[in-house]
Design a protein around this motif. Structure first.
Motif, PDB file in Angstrom:
ATOM      1  N   LEU A 230       0.925  -1.264   0.375  1.00  0.00           N
ATOM      2  CA  LEU A 230      -0.247  -0.192  -0.395  1.00  0.00           C
ATOM      3  C   LEU A 230       0.770   1.427  -0.020  1.00  0.00           C
ATOM      4  O   LEU A 230       0.208   2.400  -0.465  1.00  0.00           O
ATOM      5  N   ASN A 231       1.744   1.130   0.664  1.00  0.00           N
ATOM      6  CA  ASN A 231       3.020   2.399   0.343  1.00  0.00           C
ATOM      7  C   ASN A 231       4.009   2.567  -0.315  1.00  0.00           C
ATOM      8  O   ASN A 231       3.866   4.318  -0.594  1.00  0.00           O
ATOM      9  N   ASP A 232       4.165   1.518  -0.784  1.00  0.00           N
ATOM     10  CA  ASP A 232       5.543   1.453  -1.895  1.00  0.00           C
ATOM     11  C   ASP A 232       4.893   1.555  -3.488  1.00  0.00           C
ATOM     12  O   ASP A 232       5.438   2.226  -4.432  1.00  0.00           O
ATOM     13  N   VAL A 233       3.576   0.728  -3.836  1.00  0.00           N
ATOM     14  CA  VAL A 233       2.851   0.834  -5.287  1.00  0.00           C
ATOM     15  C   VAL A 233       2.827   2.683  -5.889  1.00  0.00           C
ATOM     16  O   VAL A 233       3.041   2.994  -6.700  1.00  0.00           O
ATOM     17  N   PRO A 234       2.066   3.439  -4.346  1.00  0.00           N
ATOM     18  CA  PRO A 234       2.023   4.531  -5.246  1.00  0.00           C
ATOM     19  C   PRO A 234       3.032   5.557  -5.722  1.00  0.00           C
ATOM     20  O   PRO A 234       2.877   6.068  -6.424  1.00  0.00           O
TER      21      PRO A 234
END
Length: 370
Positions: A230-234
């Motif tokens: 959730l933190n890295d993909v965006p």
């Protein structure tokens, strides 16, 4: 003839492990991106944009290979799963988290597209390419040498360097950098270590049934893989958006979803193919984790990273999880931790921002010469 050539190629790869490591990640990115194009999931983009997507997908592959370890290392250390099972589990949960991240973590997407460089200084497609190259190269090199580094730091270092080289130091929003990026990343490791240390003492005096403890380890391990996705993909999608020269607010949801899906798939494959090295380091060489300390480190990391995702704070899962692993076993004494390995890990954290920045600068200058 063909057998001889094949043997020579295999021998070359063995002797040039670093180059082979880089080629593997890039190859996965090329195949994945072209498959998306062939399936019509990335329509209407120029050749330059597709090349940009390939480079950004490469960064996602390397991120997966380096970061999946943060969730599954305690799972492996506690004996709850074999290495291959842990990698498959981590990659699967990472993909689920990445798909859902488009609906949950839009704050991070906007931070990394508009929160570091001033609005009067547009990010060109070429700049986005250099940013992705710098970050991808750094994370790939770190994975090659089994060092857990922050993709967040690598992206920031590349953005700062490319932005400064293009527009000058005045283009950087230093206030946003300190408030929204530097402070969370600075205090994340300290908070992770202290909470894990305290939580271990609590868990020691709670008599959980063995099966319940194993289930909690699996659930908390999955939670870390989920929330770090959730933190890295965006963050990585934001670079793809820059490469395609589309604005977040103006982009169609279908286009954004395709980019999120591309980065998620690339990250999942990278987790499975390249995740073993760093996982082995964190699970076997930093300290010896038992069931209770494994559970403590997993719960600490998952809760802190989930909190950060909710409030749009780009904390480093790497820093939080590594410090939580150290803190969770300090109750066994200072000598229970391999401080030589810890020193190498911390040094890699310190040099990540300038290191990725230098690689991005080299790519930028090389492009200018061409």
């Amino acid at each position: 003839m063909l057998l001889a050539a094949r043997s020579q190629l295999i021998e070359w790869f063995k002797l040039n492990k670093t180059v082979a490591n880089l080629i593997t990640g890039l190859f996965i990115a090329v195949i994945t991106t072209l498959l998306f194009v062939a399936l019509g999931l990335l329509k209407g983009f120029s050749v330059q944009s597709v090349i940009g997507f390939i480079v950004v997908a490469w960064l996602a592959v390397e991120n997966g290979g380096n970061d999946v370890s943060k969730g599954i290392a305690p799972l492996l250390a506690s004996g709850a799963a074999s290495k291959q099972t842990a990698l498959i589990y981590g990659a699967g949960v990472t993909i689920i988290g990445g798909i859902l991240s488009i609906f949950i973590s839009m704050k991070l997407l906007k931070l990394f597209t508009t929160g570091l460089i001033g609005s009067g200084f547009p990010i060109t497609g070429n700049m986005a390419l250099m940013i992705a190259v710098g970050a991808a190269l750094w994370v790939a090199l770190a994975t090659r040498f089994a060092l857990p580094v922050s993709t967040t730091h690598a992206i920031i270092g590349s953005i700062l360097t490319v932005g400064s080289l293009t527009y000058g130091l005045s283009s950087i929003l230093w206030g946003n950098l300190v408030e929204k990026v530097v402070m969370p990343l600075l205090f994340g490791p300290l908070v992770g270590l202290v909470i894990a240390w305290l939580l271990t003492y609590v868990i020691k005096y709670v008599r959980l049934p063995l099966q319940a403890g194993k289930i909690l380890i699996w659930l908390s391990s999955g939670a870390i893989c989920f929330v770090r996705s959730l933190n890295d993909v965006p963050k990585i999608v934001s670079i793809a958006v820059m490469a395609a020269l589309i604005g977040i607010d103006g982009a169609e949801m279908k286009t954004l979803f395709s980019l999120f899906l591309l980065i998620t798939v690339a990250m999942g494959i990278g987790s499975l193919v390249k995740g073993a090295a760093v996982t082995e380091l964190l699970s076997q060489k930093v300290t010896n984790l038992d069931d209770k300390s494994s559970l403590s480190s997993l719960l600490t990391t998952s809760l802190l990273v989930m909190f950060a995702s909710k409030f749009g704070l780009p904390v480093s899962t790497t820093h939080v999880s590594s410090s939580a692993i150290i803190g969770s076993n300090l109750h066994s004494g200072v000598k229970s931790v391999n401080w030589v390995i810890v020193r190498h890990i911390v040094l890699s954290w310190i040099v990540t921002v300038p290191g990725a920045g230098l690689l991005a600068a080299a790519a930028f200058l090389f492009y200018r010469i061409l």
